[in-house]
Motif scaffolding. Structure first.
Motif, PDB file in Angstrom:
ATOM      1  N   TYR A  37       1.028  -1.071  -0.120  1.00  0.00           N
ATOM      2  CA  TYR A  37      -0.056   0.090  -0.050  1.00  0.00           C
ATOM      3  C   TYR A  37       0.876   1.324  -0.026  1.00  0.00           C
ATOM      4  O   TYR A  37       0.598   2.182  -0.385  1.00  0.00           O
ATOM      5  N   ARG A  38       1.803   1.075   0.826  1.00  0.00           N
ATOM      6  CA  ARG A  38       2.867   2.479   0.863  1.00  0.00           C
ATOM      7  C   ARG A  38       3.474   2.630  -0.476  1.00  0.00           C
ATOM      8  O   ARG A  38       3.849   3.655  -0.822  1.00  0.00           O
ATOM      9  N   ALA A  39       4.106   1.398  -1.027  1.00  0.00           N
ATOM     10  CA  ALA A  39       4.686   1.566  -2.124  1.00  0.00           C
ATOM     11  C   ALA A  39       3.851   1.919  -3.514  1.00  0.00           C
ATOM     12  O   ALA A  39       4.485   2.473  -4.229  1.00  0.00           O
ATOM     13  N   ALA A  40       2.576   1.570  -3.432  1.00  0.00           N
ATOM     14  CA  ALA A  40       1.781   2.115  -4.312  1.00  0.00           C
ATOM     15  C   ALA A  40       1.234   3.586  -4.155  1.00  0.00           C
ATOM     16  O   ALA A  40       0.645   3.996  -4.996  1.00  0.00           O
ATOM     17  N   ASP A  41       1.732   3.997  -3.191  1.00  0.00           N
ATOM     18  CA  ASP A  41       1.189   5.451  -2.655  1.00  0.00           C
ATOM     19  C   ASP A  41      -0.336   5.698  -2.624  1.00  0.00           C
ATOM     20  O   ASP A  41      -0.706   6.425  -3.185  1.00  0.00           O
ATOM     21  N   LYS A  42      -0.795   4.630  -2.069  1.00  0.00           N
ATOM     22  CA  LYS A  42      -2.127   4.384  -1.697  1.00  0.00           C
ATOM     23  C   LYS A  42      -2.481   4.651  -0.302  1.00  0.00           C
ATOM     24  O   LYS A  42      -1.480   4.945   0.596  1.00  0.00           O
ATOM     25  N   GLN A  43      -3.737   4.792   0.052  1.00  0.00           N
ATOM     26  CA  GLN A  43      -4.047   4.782   1.539  1.00  0.00           C
ATOM     27  C   GLN A  43      -3.475   3.652   2.141  1.00  0.00           C
ATOM     28  O   GLN A  43      -3.172   2.636   1.568  1.00  0.00           O
ATOM     29  N   THR A  44      -3.296   3.556   3.679  1.00  0.00           N
ATOM     30  CA  THR A  44      -3.070   2.682   4.214  1.00  0.00           C
ATOM     31  C   THR A  44      -3.974   1.285   4.179  1.00  0.00           C
ATOM     32  O   THR A  44      -4.895   1.491   3.815  1.00  0.00           O
ATOM     33  N   LYS A  45      -3.301   0.399   4.675  1.00  0.00           N
ATOM     34  CA  LYS A  45      -4.017  -0.825   4.557  1.00  0.00           C
ATOM     35  C   LYS A  45      -5.394  -0.846   5.662  1.00  0.00           C
ATOM     36  O   LYS A  45      -6.385  -1.247   5.354  1.00  0.00           O
ATOM     37  N   LYS A  46      -4.907  -0.535   6.915  1.00  0.00           N
ATOM     38  CA  LYS A  46      -6.066  -0.283   7.934  1.00  0.00           C
ATOM     39  C   LYS A  46      -7.137   0.721   7.384  1.00  0.00           C
ATOM     40  O   LYS A  46      -8.290   0.321   7.512  1.00  0.00           O
ATOM     41  N   PHE A  47      -6.921   1.908   6.716  1.00  0.00           N
ATOM     42  CA  PHE A  47      -7.754   2.735   6.101  1.00  0.00           C
ATOM     43  C   PHE A  47      -8.632   1.924   5.254  1.00  0.00           C
ATOM     44  O   PHE A  47     -10.151   1.881   5.325  1.00  0.00           O
ATOM     45  N   TRP A  48      -8.267   0.969   4.274  1.00  0.00           N
ATOM     46  CA  TRP A  48      -9.076   0.313   3.391  1.00  0.00           C
ATOM     47  C   TRP A  48      -9.853  -0.831   3.910  1.00  0.00           C
ATOM     48  O   TRP A  48     -10.992  -0.998   3.648  1.00  0.00           O
ATOM     49  N   LEU A  49      -9.211  -1.451   4.805  1.00  0.00           N
ATOM     50  CA  LEU A  49     -10.072  -2.440   5.955  1.00  0.00           C
ATOM     51  C   LEU A  49     -11.096  -1.908   6.553  1.00  0.00           C
ATOM     52  O   LEU A  49     -12.133  -2.538   6.650  1.00  0.00           O
ATOM     53  N   ILE A  50     -10.964  -0.592   7.167  1.00  0.00           N
ATOM     54  CA  ILE A  50     -12.069  -0.076   7.759  1.00  0.00           C
ATOM     55  C   ILE A  50     -13.076   0.331   6.910  1.00  0.00           C
ATOM     56  O   ILE A  50     -14.349  -0.010   7.065  1.00  0.00           O
ATOM     57  N   ILE A  51     -12.652   0.923   5.687  1.00  0.00           N
ATOM     58  CA  ILE A  51     -13.916   1.268   4.725  1.00  0.00           C
ATOM     59  C   ILE A  51     -14.742   0.248   4.251  1.00  0.00           C
ATOM     60  O   ILE A  51     -15.890   0.228   4.248  1.00  0.00           O
ATOM     61  N   LEU A  52     -13.765  -0.726   3.773  1.00  0.00           N
ATOM     62  CA  LEU A  52     -14.413  -1.930   3.192  1.00  0.00           C
ATOM     63  C   LEU A  52     -15.321  -2.820   4.169  1.00  0.00           C
ATOM     64  O   LEU A  52     -16.127  -3.424   4.043  1.00  0.00           O
ATOM     65  N   GLY A  53     -14.694  -2.772   5.480  1.00  0.00           N
ATOM     66  CA  GLY A  53     -15.293  -3.466   6.539  1.00  0.00           C
ATOM     67  C   GLY A  53     -16.611  -2.846   6.963  1.00  0.00           C
ATOM     68  O   GLY A  53     -17.694  -3.487   7.136  1.00  0.00           O
ATOM     69  N   ILE A  54     -16.894  -1.459   6.980  1.00  0.00           N
ATOM     70  CA  ILE A  54     -18.174  -0.786   7.172  1.00  0.00           C
ATOM     71  C   ILE A  54     -19.036  -1.080   6.056  1.00  0.00           C
ATOM     72  O   ILE A  54     -20.184  -1.232   6.039  1.00  0.00           O
ATOM     73  N   ASN A  55     -18.634  -1.139   4.867  1.00  0.00           N
ATOM     74  CA  ASN A  55     -19.486  -1.142   3.673  1.00  0.00           C
ATOM     75  C   ASN A  55     -19.939  -2.693   3.755  1.00  0.00           C
ATOM     76  O   ASN A  55     -20.987  -3.121   3.483  1.00  0.00           O
ATOM     77  N   LEU A  56     -19.210  -3.924   4.347  1.00  0.00           N
ATOM     78  CA  LEU A  56     -19.300  -4.959   4.576  1.00  0.00           C
ATOM     79  C   LEU A  56     -20.608  -5.123   5.512  1.00  0.00           C
ATOM     80  O   LEU A  56     -21.791  -5.830   5.568  1.00  0.00           O
ATOM     81  N   VAL A  57     -20.178  -4.728   6.673  1.00  0.00           N
ATOM     82  CA  VAL A  57     -21.412  -4.448   7.801  1.00  0.00           C
ATOM     83  C   VAL A  57     -22.692  -3.870   7.369  1.00  0.00           C
ATOM     84  O   VAL A  57     -23.775  -4.325   7.856  1.00  0.00           O
ATOM     85  N   LEU A  58     -22.610  -2.692   6.652  1.00  0.00           N
ATOM     86  CA  LEU A  58     -23.751  -2.281   6.319  1.00  0.00           C
ATOM     87  C   LEU A  58     -24.720  -3.133   5.332  1.00  0.00           C
ATOM     88  O   LEU A  58     -25.786  -3.161   5.327  1.00  0.00           O
ATOM     89  N   ASN A  59     -23.830  -3.959   4.473  1.00  0.00           N
ATOM     90  CA  ASN A  59     -24.455  -4.756   3.486  1.00  0.00           C
ATOM     91  C   ASN A  59     -25.208  -5.859   4.353  1.00  0.00           C
ATOM     92  O   ASN A  59     -26.479  -6.431   3.916  1.00  0.00           O
ATOM     93  N   LEU A  60     -24.656  -6.109   5.419  1.00  0.00           N
ATOM     94  CA  LEU A  60     -25.149  -7.300   6.348  1.00  0.00           C
ATOM     95  C   LEU A  60     -26.438  -6.772   7.295  1.00  0.00           C
ATOM     96  O   LEU A  60     -27.291  -7.750   7.410  1.00  0.00           O
ATOM     97  N   VAL A  61     -26.073  -5.723   7.704  1.00  0.00           N
ATOM     98  CA  VAL A  61     -27.204  -5.150   8.823  1.00  0.00           C
ATOM     99  C   VAL A  61     -28.267  -4.304   8.199  1.00  0.00           C
ATOM    100  O   VAL A  61     -29.330  -4.874   8.382  1.00  0.00           O
TER     101      VAL A  61
END
Length: 111
Positions: A37-61
């Motif tokens: 993630y750092r080498a590709a100059d993108k947001q951190t792994k933690k950032f993407w896991l939080i965003i995509l995790g929230i997406n997953l929870v919203l889709n489930l709940v």
């Protein structure tokens, strides 16, 4: 009555697609290395896991189409922009060789 069943069927299929896409994008984000993630100059792994995790929870709940669409947009951004950059940095996608290699070996221009 028939239309109500049809609308429910389409809503169910779209919701299932959103859920599967959320799971797949979250798994891909979790499998990538943190340094990629750092080498590709993108947001951190933690950032993407939080965003995509929230997406997953919203889709489930929740069954709120607006929030599901916002989550799918985040997942699309990850899959279209971030994931290819991570694969390129990690050396994925290409198995060696040059850009002129074809399916049966190098292409030499008919010589």
């Amino acid at each position: 009555m028939l239309r109500e069943g049809f609308d429910l069927g389409i809503t169910l299929v779209v919701g299932l697609f959103f859920l599967v896409f959320a799971v797949v994008s979250f798994v891909f984000a979790a499998m990538a290395r943190e340094d990629a993630y750092r080498a590709a100059d993108k947001q951190t792994k933690k950032f993407w896991l939080i965003i995509l995790g929230i997406n997953l929870v919203l889709n489930l709940v929740l069954d709120m189409l607006f929030l599901q669409i916002a989550g799918v947009i985040a997942a699309i951004v990850f899959m279209v922009d971030v994931r290819p950059a991570l694969k390129q940095v990690s050396g994925g996608g290409r198995r060696g060789g040059s850009s002129s290699d074809g399916p049966y070996g190098p292409y030499n221009g008919g010589r």
